[in-house]
Write a protein that holds these residues in place. Structure first.
Motif, mmCIF file in Angstrom:
data_model
loop_
_atom_site.group_PDB
_atom_site.id
_atom_site.type_symbol
_atom_site.label_atom_id
_atom_site.label_comp_id
_atom_site.label_asym_id
_atom_site.label_seq_id
_atom_site.Cartn_x
_atom_site.Cartn_y
_atom_site.Cartn_z
ATOM 1 N N MET A 76 28.005 -31.884 -27.106
ATOM 2 C CA MET A 76 27.355 -32.222 -25.838
ATOM 3 C C MET A 76 27.889 -31.324 -24.708
ATOM 4 O O MET A 76 29.094 -31.137 -24.588
ATOM 5 N N LYS A 77 26.979 -30.798 -23.923
ATOM 6 C CA LYS A 77 27.427 -29.986 -22.783
ATOM 7 C C LYS A 77 27.912 -30.923 -21.678
ATOM 8 O O LYS A 77 27.317 -31.973 -21.453
ATOM 9 N N THR A 78 28.985 -30.522 -20.983
ATOM 10 C CA THR A 78 29.505 -31.394 -19.924
ATOM 11 C C THR A 78 28.901 -31.006 -18.565
ATOM 12 O O THR A 78 28.386 -29.897 -18.396
ATOM 13 N N VAL A 79 29.005 -31.937 -17.627
ATOM 14 C CA VAL A 79 28.418 -31.713 -16.298
ATOM 15 C C VAL A 79 29.455 -31.032 -15.412
ATOM 16 O O VAL A 79 30.443 -31.652 -15.014
ATOM 17 N N LYS A 80 29.240 -29.767 -15.117
ATOM 18 C CA LYS A 80 30.211 -29.011 -14.316
ATOM 19 C C LYS A 80 29.592 -28.428 -13.042
ATOM 20 O O LYS A 80 30.291 -27.892 -12.186
ATOM 21 N N LYS A 81 28.256 -28.477 -12.974
ATOM 22 C CA LYS A 81 27.588 -27.881 -11.805
ATOM 23 C C LYS A 81 26.860 -28.953 -10.992
ATOM 24 O O LYS A 81 26.357 -29.917 -11.565
ATOM 25 N N ALA A 82 26.828 -28.723 -9.683
ATOM 26 C CA ALA A 82 26.112 -29.675 -8.820
ATOM 27 C C ALA A 82 25.297 -28.940 -7.764
ATOM 28 O O ALA A 82 25.685 -27.858 -7.302
ATOM 29 N N ILE A 83 24.188 -29.561 -7.417
ATOM 30 C CA ILE A 83 23.335 -29.045 -6.329
ATOM 31 C C ILE A 83 23.440 -30.019 -5.154
ATOM 32 O O ILE A 83 23.331 -31.230 -5.344
ATOM 33 N N ILE A 84 23.671 -29.470 -3.966
ATOM 34 C CA ILE A 84 23.598 -30.296 -2.757
ATOM 35 C C ILE A 84 22.467 -29.736 -1.890
ATOM 36 O O ILE A 84 22.599 -28.649 -1.318
ATOM 37 N N PRO A 85 21.337 -30.432 -1.844
ATOM 38 C CA PRO A 85 20.245 -29.954 -0.992
ATOM 39 C C PRO A 85 20.604 -30.192 0.479
ATOM 40 O O PRO A 85 20.992 -31.290 0.843
ATOM 41 N N ALA A 86 20.484 -29.145 1.277
ATOM 42 C CA ALA A 86 20.823 -29.293 2.702
ATOM 43 C C ALA A 86 19.861 -28.451 3.539
ATOM 44 O O ALA A 86 20.262 -27.801 4.489
ATOM 45 N N ALA A 87 18.594 -28.500 3.151
ATOM 46 C CA ALA A 87 17.630 -27.640 3.840
ATOM 47 C C ALA A 87 16.759 -28.427 4.818
ATOM 48 O O ALA A 87 15.985 -27.846 5.569
ATOM 49 N N GLY A 88 16.901 -29.756 4.810
ATOM 50 C CA GLY A 88 16.015 -30.598 5.642
ATOM 51 C C GLY A 88 16.140 -30.282 7.132
ATOM 52 O O GLY A 88 17.169 -29.776 7.589
ATOM 53 N N LEU A 89 15.098 -30.625 7.880
ATOM 54 C CA LEU A 89 15.060 -30.273 9.298
ATOM 55 C C LEU A 89 15.862 -31.237 10.179
ATOM 56 O O LEU A 89 16.136 -30.937 11.338
ATOM 57 N N PHE A 146 20.697 -20.885 -11.060
ATOM 58 C CA PHE A 146 22.144 -21.137 -11.000
ATOM 59 C C PHE A 146 22.535 -22.171 -12.072
ATOM 60 O O PHE A 146 23.599 -22.093 -12.665
ATOM 61 N N ILE A 147 21.666 -23.108 -12.335
ATOM 62 C CA ILE A 147 21.959 -24.181 -13.295
ATOM 63 C C ILE A 147 21.768 -23.698 -14.736
ATOM 64 O O ILE A 147 22.584 -23.984 -15.609
ATOM 65 N N GLY A 148 20.696 -22.967 -14.983
ATOM 66 C CA GLY A 148 20.416 -22.500 -16.350
ATOM 67 C C GLY A 148 20.115 -23.674 -17.273
ATOM 68 O O GLY A 148 19.453 -24.641 -16.863
ATOM 69 N N ASP A 149 20.664 -23.624 -18.500
ATOM 70 C CA ASP A 149 20.311 -24.625 -19.505
ATOM 71 C C ASP A 149 21.431 -25.659 -19.669
ATOM 72 O O ASP A 149 21.914 -25.889 -20.768
ATOM 73 N N GLU A 150 21.875 -26.229 -18.580
ATOM 74 C CA GLU A 150 23.005 -27.172 -18.633
ATOM 75 C C GLU A 150 22.632 -28.465 -17.917
ATOM 76 O O GLU A 150 21.812 -28.446 -17.010
ATOM 77 N N PRO A 151 23.312 -29.566 -18.274
ATOM 78 C CA PRO A 151 23.124 -30.772 -17.449
ATOM 79 C C PRO A 151 23.781 -30.524 -16.090
ATOM 80 O O PRO A 151 24.714 -29.723 -15.997
ATOM 81 N N PHE A 152 23.305 -31.192 -15.069
ATOM 82 C CA PHE A 152 23.854 -30.934 -13.729
ATOM 83 C C PHE A 152 23.708 -32.180 -12.856
ATOM 84 O O PHE A 152 22.958 -33.097 -13.183
ATOM 85 N N ALA A 153 24.431 -32.142 -11.737
ATOM 86 C CA ALA A 153 24.378 -33.267 -10.798
ATOM 87 C C ALA A 153 23.635 -32.855 -9.532
ATOM 88 O O ALA A 153 23.575 -31.666 -9.200
ATOM 89 N N VAL A 154 23.079 -33.848 -8.829
ATOM 90 C CA VAL A 154 22.531 -33.629 -7.492
ATOM 91 C C VAL A 154 23.151 -34.687 -6.582
ATOM 92 O O VAL A 154 23.222 -35.863 -6.954
ATOM 93 N N LEU A 155 23.626 -34.249 -5.425
ATOM 94 C CA LEU A 155 24.169 -35.200 -4.436
ATOM 95 C C LEU A 155 23.450 -34.972 -3.116
ATOM 96 O O LEU A 155 23.369 -33.828 -2.645
ATOM 97 N N LEU A 156 22.908 -36.044 -2.553
ATOM 98 C CA LEU A 156 22.244 -35.922 -1.255
ATOM 99 C C LEU A 156 23.207 -36.308 -0.141
ATOM 100 O O LEU A 156 24.053 -37.205 -0.317
ATOM 101 N N GLY A 157 23.030 -35.648 0.989
ATOM 102 C CA GLY A 157 23.982 -35.829 2.086
ATOM 103 C C GLY A 157 23.751 -37.042 2.963
ATOM 104 O O GLY A 157 24.566 -37.332 3.829
ATOM 105 N N ASP A 158 22.657 -37.784 2.739
ATOM 106 C CA ASP A 158 22.391 -38.917 3.619
ATOM 107 C C ASP A 158 23.198 -40.149 3.249
ATOM 108 O O ASP A 158 23.217 -41.125 3.991
ATOM 109 N N ASP A 159 23.809 -40.108 2.068
ATOM 110 C CA ASP A 159 24.606 -41.252 1.638
ATOM 111 C C ASP A 159 26.028 -40.808 1.354
ATOM 112 O O ASP A 159 26.246 -39.883 0.579
ATOM 113 N N ILE A 160 26.996 -41.475 2.003
ATOM 114 C CA ILE A 160 28.408 -41.244 1.675
ATOM 115 C C ILE A 160 28.853 -42.466 0.872
ATOM 116 O O ILE A 160 28.504 -43.601 1.224
#
Ligand code: G1P
Length: 293
Positions: free
Chosen positions: A1-14, A119-133
């Motif tokens: 199993m591939k492990t989760v090592k990469k994350a995306i943080i979307p921060a493009a909202g207006l 950037f992610i390629g063929d791996e599992p990955f995480a997404v974290l949104l900035g509106d929730d801490i």
């Protein structure tokens, strides 16, 4: 199993909910006491075992890159003045290794995540949104990664919200439940008031298998005329199971004004340096307000 090592943080909202302050300043740089909101998100990712983070930015978001870069002049000045505690705080942000990519037009959350596909390629990955801490004993994202490791499936973090707030979130329609983990029939983005299938709301923490990109690729327009991440999750759920996990911990909504003020107050009250004074101040202000009304 591939492990989760990469994350995306979307921060493009207006950041329209915070105008005018977000006209020239990214909403991700709004402070909770003395740290920008995005730093709390980056810290959670790192504490969850993420090694590579890509932040999807847009126009007017340079300050985010600067925050996570070295400021040599500032560091030298702090060093000369022997302000080592401040130096440590400043260096934490600049020692994090981050990657940046720009979303050229704001087309929605699903599109922002899709922008990071190479950037992610063929791996599992995480997404974290900035509106929730999230404040939790085990970091929120870590809890989801553990669920991914058990199920080898995508997992979406959820928490219960009051019924009258369901229209502000992605909502899941759960079927079976095992502990805090649900199998899900449907994922619905921002259901109209009174139509939500449950009060389990998606809270801005996700772990995905790379197959999610097959659906993001379609650039299907959803709620609010935007390319929605939730719609791609709904489609992925037909191909592979996508679980919802009711994660433990307190979630702070910093994506709207009242939640933002509340979070600032709560964090200030818990702050070692100023907590007691803030408590006095709050009481004093409440008393003054009472006299006035
Ligand atoms: C986004 C997601 C939504 C999720 C929410 C959590 O919505 O689309 O599914 O529930 O974040 O904060 P936004 O708040 O960006 O409109």
């Amino acid at each position: 199993m591939k492990t989760v090592k990469k994350a995306i943080i979307p921060a493009a909202g207006l950041g329209t909910r915070f105008l005018p302050v977000t006209k020239a300043m990214p909403k991700e740089m709004l402070p909770i006491v003395d740290k920008p909101t995005i730093q709390y998100i980056v810290e959670e990712a790192i504490e969850s075992g993420i090694e590579d983070i890509i932040i999807v930015t847009g126009k007017g978001k340079r300050a985010i890159e600067d925050h996570f870069d070295h400021n040599v002049e500032l560091e030298e000045t702090l060093m000369k003045k022997e302000k080592y505690d401040l130096l440590e705080k400043v260096n934490y942000a600049s020692n994090v290794d981050l990657h940046f990519i720009r979303q050229k037009e704001p087309q929605g959350l699903g599109h922002a995540v899709w922008c990071a596909r190479k950037f992610i390629g063929d791996e599992p990955f995480a997404v974290l949104l900035g509106d929730d801490i999230v404040k939790a004993e085990t970091p929120g994202l870590r809890q989801l990664i553990e669920q991914y490791e058990e199920t080898e499936s995508s997992v979406v973090g959820v928490q219960q919200v009051p019924k009258e707030e369901t229209h502000r979130y992605g909502i899941v329609d759960p079927s079976t439940m095992e502990g805090r983990r649900y199998q899900v029939k449907d994922f619905v983005e921002k259901p109209k008031p009174g139509t939500a299938p449950s009060n389990l709301a998606i809270m801005g923490r996700y772990v995905f298998t790379p197959e999610i990109f097959h659906y993001l690729e379609k650039h299907q327009i959803g709620a609010g005329g935007e390319i929605q991440l939730t719609d791609a999750i709904q489609q992925l759920n037909d191909l592979q199971k996508v679980y919802a996990y009711d994660f433990e911990g307190k979630r702070y909504d910093v994506g709207e004004k009242l939640g933002f003020i509340r979070t600032n107050l709560e964090f200030a009250l818990q702050n070692e340096e100023i907590g007691e004074q803030v408590a006095e101040l709050v009481n004093q202000l409440a008393a003054e307000q009472k006299v006035r009304s």
